[in-house]
Scaffold this active site. Structure first.
Site, mmCIF file in Angstrom:
data_model
loop_
_atom_site.group_PDB
_atom_site.id
_atom_site.type_symbol
_atom_site.label_atom_id
_atom_site.label_comp_id
_atom_site.label_asym_id
_atom_site.label_seq_id
_atom_site.Cartn_x
_atom_site.Cartn_y
_atom_site.Cartn_z
ATOM 1 N N TYR A 155 30.442 29.337 44.793
ATOM 2 C CA TYR A 155 29.174 30.063 44.898
ATOM 3 C C TYR A 155 28.319 29.939 43.645
ATOM 4 C CZ TYR A 155 30.483 32.455 49.200
ATOM 5 O OH TYR A 155 30.829 32.753 50.481
ATOM 6 N N LYS B 13 44.818 28.862 46.169
ATOM 7 C CA LYS B 13 45.343 27.597 46.715
ATOM 8 C C LYS B 13 45.782 26.790 45.492
ATOM 9 C CE LYS B 13 45.871 24.773 50.278
ATOM 10 N NZ LYS B 13 46.855 25.010 51.340
ATOM 11 N N ASP C 286 45.933 29.769 53.013
ATOM 12 C CA ASP C 286 46.165 29.405 54.423
ATOM 13 C C ASP C 286 47.254 30.292 55.020
ATOM 14 O OD1 ASP C 286 47.704 28.120 52.493
ATOM 15 O OD2 ASP C 286 48.048 26.316 53.674
ATOM 16 N N ASP D 284 35.372 35.848 50.823
ATOM 17 C CA ASP D 284 34.337 35.931 51.863
ATOM 18 C C ASP D 284 34.978 35.731 53.236
ATOM 19 O OD1 ASP D 284 31.859 36.094 52.986
ATOM 20 O OD2 ASP D 284 31.276 34.036 52.520
#
Ligand code: NAD
Length: 333
Positions: A122, A169, A202, A226
């Site tokens: 972002y 991640k 995930d 988000d």
């Protein structure tokens, strides 16, 4: 106590009026300084965020904000992101809690997500390499990671929460997510009384729809936050129910997670709960917890009767009918 109220676009004015009316019914002593920004103002004045909005925010330091549309071609990627960046509102906090008898997949969801609000993809560092190749740079820094992780642990400590889960991640993005994870581990070590979990994003998406009750406070980067917060909204009945707080060192802006819902704007159909619960977070922030809790309790009762449900929850109640039901319940208490 004076606060800034940004009315917003689309369903914004309707749900703002509802939230103000309900909060006023608690006699919390809130004086609303009503201002506007976004598409409606842009069409009238050519300015997306007029100076009067900045002045009001800087004067009052606390705002309740309805959703805003960012028209294309105005130079802003998003007026919402612009406000968060300008005032360094680094912590985006989204509590997701089951309410009343709203149909949901689980009975006892009570999760709080802490999303870093200022960096990650972002940050808007994008570059065109050629017509066929675009790059977007992911930015993660130690200070920004540390302050959001600390805020999550402090919240867990103050509210007797059982665990904090950091979501990354880091197995793939070893440098950026690796840094966020490293900082989260360092902060966690300062709170030995709180259980600390590490989950890859995930896996977290699956965990949240199968075993949400194993989680409590979640802390993550901007983009994962988000996506996961919308997923979490789905667990309790949808976007119309989830509030948000954007907290910085010197200012706090409270807003619903959802957007301007142009498809139902101006029809007295919108569910004002998410903005109202954002107003409750604002009351908590202003040390008016008793008034905030009275509203939350009234919502539990109102949401035990499906006749009060708005269209997004499969009911027929209008925004104004829902508002009157909550006010009537507040007066009964
Ligand atoms: P949206 O959240 O506005 O709408 C998605 C769906 O959810 C729609 O069907 C809508 O009717 C429904 N919905 C949302 N809130 C509801 C409510 N309170 N009551 C009943 N139904 C509700 O998302 P979108 O359509 O992707 O975005 C529309 C506009 O909102 C865009 O211009 C976007 O930029 C803006 N937006 C603003 C914010 C913000 O101000 N923070 C956040 C997200 C989107």
């Amino acid at each position: 106590m004076k606060v800034t109220m940004i009315l917003g676009d689309g369903i914004g004015p309707e749900i703002s009026q509802s939230a103000m009316d309900i909060i006023d019914a608690t006699d919390a002593g809130i004086e609303w300084e009503i201002v506007n920004a976004g598409e409606g103002v842009y069409e009238e004045t050519g300015e997306l965020i007029p100076d009067s909005v900045y002045e009001s925010l800087e004067r009052n330091k606390v705002a309740l904000k309805a959703p805003l549309t960012t028209p294309i071609g105005t130079g802003f990627r998003s007026v919402n992101v612009a406000l968060r960046k300008k005032y360094d509102l680094y912590a985006n906090i989204r509590p997701v809690k089951k309410i009343g008898k709203i149909d949901s997949l689980f009975d006892d969801i009570d999760l709080v997500l802490f999303r870093e609000n200022t960096e990650d993809l972002y940050a808007g560092v994008e570059k065109k390499i050629s017509d066929d190749e675009m790059h977007s740079i992911k930015i993660i820094t130690r200070p920004a990671s540390e302050r959001i992780c600390r805020q999550a642990f402090e919240f867990a400590k103050e509210n007797d929460r059982k665990n904090v889960t950091v979501v990354t991640k880091a197995n793939i993005m070893k440098l950026t997510d690796g840094l966020f994870l490293e900082v989260a581990r360092e902060v966690a070590a300062e709170y030995p009384e709180i259980e600390f979990k590490e989950v890859l994003v995930d896996n977290m998406a699956m965990q949240l729809v199968i075993y949400p009750n194993q989680y409590d406070v979640i802390v993550t980067e901007n983009l994962y936050g988000d996506i996961l917060s919308d997923l979490m909204a789905g667990l309790i009945g949808g976007l119309g129910l989830v509030p948000g707080a954007n907290i910085g060192k010197d200012m706090a802006i409270f807003e619903a997670v959802h957007g301007t819902a142009p498809d139902i704007a101006g029809q007295d159909k919108a569910n004002p709960t998410a903005l109202l619960l954002s107003g409750c977070l604002m009351l908590d922030h202003l040390n008016k917890r008793e008034e905030a809790d009275r509203i939350r309790q009234a919502l539990e009762v109102v949401y035990s009767n499906p006749q009060n449900f708005t269209g997004d929850l499969g009911g027929n109640a209008s925004t104004s009918e829902f508002t009157q039901a909550v006010i009537a319940q507040l007066k009964n208490n």
